[in-house]
Scaffold this active site. Structure first.
Site, PDB file in Angstrom:
ATOM      1  N   GLU A 204      30.650  55.507   1.825  1.00  7.57           N
ATOM      2  CA  GLU A 204      29.310  55.543   2.437  1.00  7.57           C
ATOM      3  C   GLU A 204      29.252  56.593   3.546  1.00  7.57           C
ATOM      4  O   GLU A 204      28.220  57.210   3.778  1.00  7.57           O
ATOM      5  CB  GLU A 204      28.931  54.145   2.947  1.00  7.57           C
ATOM      6  CG  GLU A 204      28.559  53.232   1.784  1.00  7.57           C
ATOM      7  CD  GLU A 204      28.871  51.766   1.995  1.00  7.57           C
ATOM      8  OE1 GLU A 204      29.056  51.341   3.151  1.00  7.57           O
ATOM      9  OE2 GLU A 204      28.943  51.040   0.985  1.00  7.57           O
TER      10      GLU A 204
ATOM     11  N   LYS B 130      30.629  46.514   7.246  1.00  7.01           N
ATOM     12  CA  LYS B 130      29.592  47.565   7.229  1.00  7.01           C
ATOM     13  C   LYS B 130      28.600  47.309   8.379  1.00  7.01           C
ATOM     14  O   LYS B 130      29.018  46.838   9.426  1.00  7.01           O
ATOM     15  CB  LYS B 130      28.925  47.620   5.858  1.00  7.01           C
ATOM     16  CG  LYS B 130      29.970  47.703   4.740  1.00  7.01           C
ATOM     17  CD  LYS B 130      29.408  48.020   3.400  1.00  7.01           C
ATOM     18  CE  LYS B 130      30.538  48.063   2.379  1.00  7.01           C
ATOM     19  NZ  LYS B 130      30.134  48.507   1.067  1.00  7.01           N
TER      20      LYS B 130
ATOM     21  N   GLY C 192      29.528  47.757  -3.985  1.00 10.46           N
ATOM     22  CA  GLY C 192      28.243  47.114  -3.741  1.00 10.46           C
ATOM     23  C   GLY C 192      27.363  47.038  -4.973  1.00 10.46           C
ATOM     24  O   GLY C 192      26.172  46.726  -4.888  1.00 10.46           O
TER      25      GLY C 192
ATOM     26  N   GLU D 173      38.871  53.027  -3.828  1.00 14.65           N
ATOM     27  CA  GLU D 173      37.548  52.457  -4.028  1.00 14.65           C
ATOM     28  C   GLU D 173      36.720  53.354  -4.948  1.00 14.65           C
ATOM     29  O   GLU D 173      36.138  54.341  -4.490  1.00 14.65           O
ATOM     30  CB  GLU D 173      36.826  52.308  -2.687  1.00 14.65           C
ATOM     31  CG  GLU D 173      37.530  51.386  -1.710  1.00 14.65           C
ATOM     32  CD  GLU D 173      36.558  50.744  -0.741  1.00 14.65           C
ATOM     33  OE1 GLU D 173      36.559  49.525  -0.656  1.00 14.65           O
ATOM     34  OE2 GLU D 173      35.789  51.462  -0.092  1.00 14.65           O
TER      35      GLU D 173
ATOM     36  N   ASN E 194      35.328  44.615   5.202  1.00 16.51           N
ATOM     37  CA  ASN E 194      34.532  45.711   5.758  1.00 16.51           C
ATOM     38  C   ASN E 194      33.112  45.179   5.899  1.00 16.51           C
ATOM     39  O   ASN E 194      32.393  45.066   4.913  1.00 16.51           O
ATOM     40  CB  ASN E 194      34.583  46.911   4.792  1.00 16.51           C
ATOM     41  CG  ASN E 194      33.637  48.026   5.219  1.00 16.51           C
ATOM     42  OD1 ASN E 194      33.110  48.013   6.335  1.00 16.51           O
ATOM     43  ND2 ASN E 194      33.413  48.976   4.330  1.00 16.51           N
TER      44      ASN E 194
ATOM     45  N   HIS F  89      35.392  56.125   4.269  1.00 20.96           N
ATOM     46  CA  HIS F  89      34.657  55.262   3.342  1.00 20.96           C
ATOM     47  C   HIS F  89      33.601  56.073   2.595  1.00 20.96           C
ATOM     48  O   HIS F  89      32.998  56.984   3.162  1.00 20.96           O
ATOM     49  CB  HIS F  89      34.002  54.099   4.109  1.00 20.96           C
ATOM     50  CG  HIS F  89      33.460  53.069   3.178  1.00 20.96           C
ATOM     51  ND1 HIS F  89      32.234  53.197   2.579  1.00 20.96           N
ATOM     52  CD2 HIS F  89      34.006  51.923   2.705  1.00 20.96           C
ATOM     53  CE1 HIS F  89      32.044  52.154   1.775  1.00 20.96           C
ATOM     54  NE2 HIS F  89      33.104  51.372   1.834  1.00 20.96           N
TER      55      HIS F  89
ATOM     56  N   SER G   1      33.406  45.662  -5.104  1.00 18.63           N
ATOM     57  CA  SER G   1      32.955  44.397  -5.700  1.00 18.63           C
ATOM     58  C   SER G   1      34.100  43.429  -5.997  1.00 18.63           C
ATOM     59  O   SER G   1      34.046  42.665  -6.957  1.00 18.63           O
ATOM     60  CB  SER G   1      32.117  44.657  -6.963  1.00 18.63           C
ATOM     61  OG  SER G   1      30.986  45.456  -6.646  1.00 18.63           O
TER      62      SER G   1
END
Ligand code: PGA
Length: 256
Positions: free
Chosen positions: A101, A15, A177, A171, A13, A99, A217
């Site tokens: 985010e 991003k 991150g 996730e 991904n 996701h 991560s």
């Protein structure tokens, strides 16, 4: 069906990283390095503007290209959004939906995630559906409830047949991150719970056939141990997917 016969999938991904010219180099390099490592599928989910370049750069290789979001309407007055048909015509085969985010910064809810998922599947895109708990939920001991609820809400109305085109990415939001990774046992516990929820919804066969990834991560140092777990069938990789040499190590770890 057992883990050994489920398809392992390692997806990057990117991003909001990589311009089209950078994407061309990174896709070519990733394809070159991962050539012949056919023990898992390799997908790179790239920014919208990189899709056509990435697809062209991946032609003739085993790397597949995906997007990072899709709108649920076929077309219309939705400024800034992109439809499934547009993605397919550009050559994308996969799309990440839900996701954290997007949920955190762009108002995505289980309802919109569900709508996007159904629209993507109906159009022929394969979906990487992301879900996971935030830190406060883990600390409150309600991870199972949250993850099982998200699984049910996000997949509402998705048929058992359509599940062949769904990958679930667990996730934990606190691990994305941050450099904090779920331990292999934590990842296994929640991925197993997602599989049990799928069994309730669709029966054992669909549950056992569905690829469930861990994301948060995951890197060249921890991938092998995470991927060794029975219910962890792959990874969704953010930061480490931007460096083809690091991503390669994760793809290698998925070959066993
Ligand atoms: P990370 O991102 O690997 O950088 O933690 C994972 C993701 O957001 O999918």
């Amino acid at each position: 069906m057992k883990k050994e016969v489920r398809r392992a999938v390692i997806a990057g991904n990117w991003k909001m990283n990589m311009t089209p010219s950078e994407a061309k180099c990174a896709v070519e390099r990733t394809a070159e390095l991962t050539k012949g490592l056919d023990g898992c599928d390799v997908i790179l989910c790239v920014p919208f503007v990189d899709i056509q370049t990435a697809v062209a750069a991946s032609e003739g290789t085993s790397v597949m290209i995906g997007a990072q979001n899709v709108h649920f309407a076929e077309k219309g007055a939705f400024t800034g959004e992109v439809s499934a048909k547009m993605l397919l015509e550009c050559g994308a085969k996969y799309v990440i939906i839900g996701h954290s985010e997007r949920r955190q910064y762009f108002g995505e809810t289980d309802e919109t995630v569900n709508k996007r998922t159904k629209a993507a599947l109906a159009s022929g895109l394969k979906v990487i559906l992301c879900l996971g708990e935030v830190l406060e939920q883990r600390q409150a001991g309600i991870t199972s409830e949250i993850v099982s609820m998200q699984t049910k809400l996000d997949l509402a109305g998705v048929t058992a047949d359509e599940m062949a085109n769904v990958i679930i990415a667990y996730e934990p939001v606190w691990a994305i991150g941050t450099g904090l990774t779920a331990t292999p046992d934590q990842a296994e516990e929640v991925c197993a719970l997602i599989r049990e929820t799928l069994a309730d919804l669709y029966g054992e066969d669909v549950a056992e056939a569905t690829t469930i990834q861990y994301g948060g991560s995951m890197n060249d140092g921890n991938a092998a141990e995470l991927l060794s777990k029975t219910n962890v069938d792959g990874g969704l990789i953010g930061g480490a997917s931007l460096v083809p040499e690091k991503f390669l190590k994760i793809v290698e770890a998925a070959q066993a």
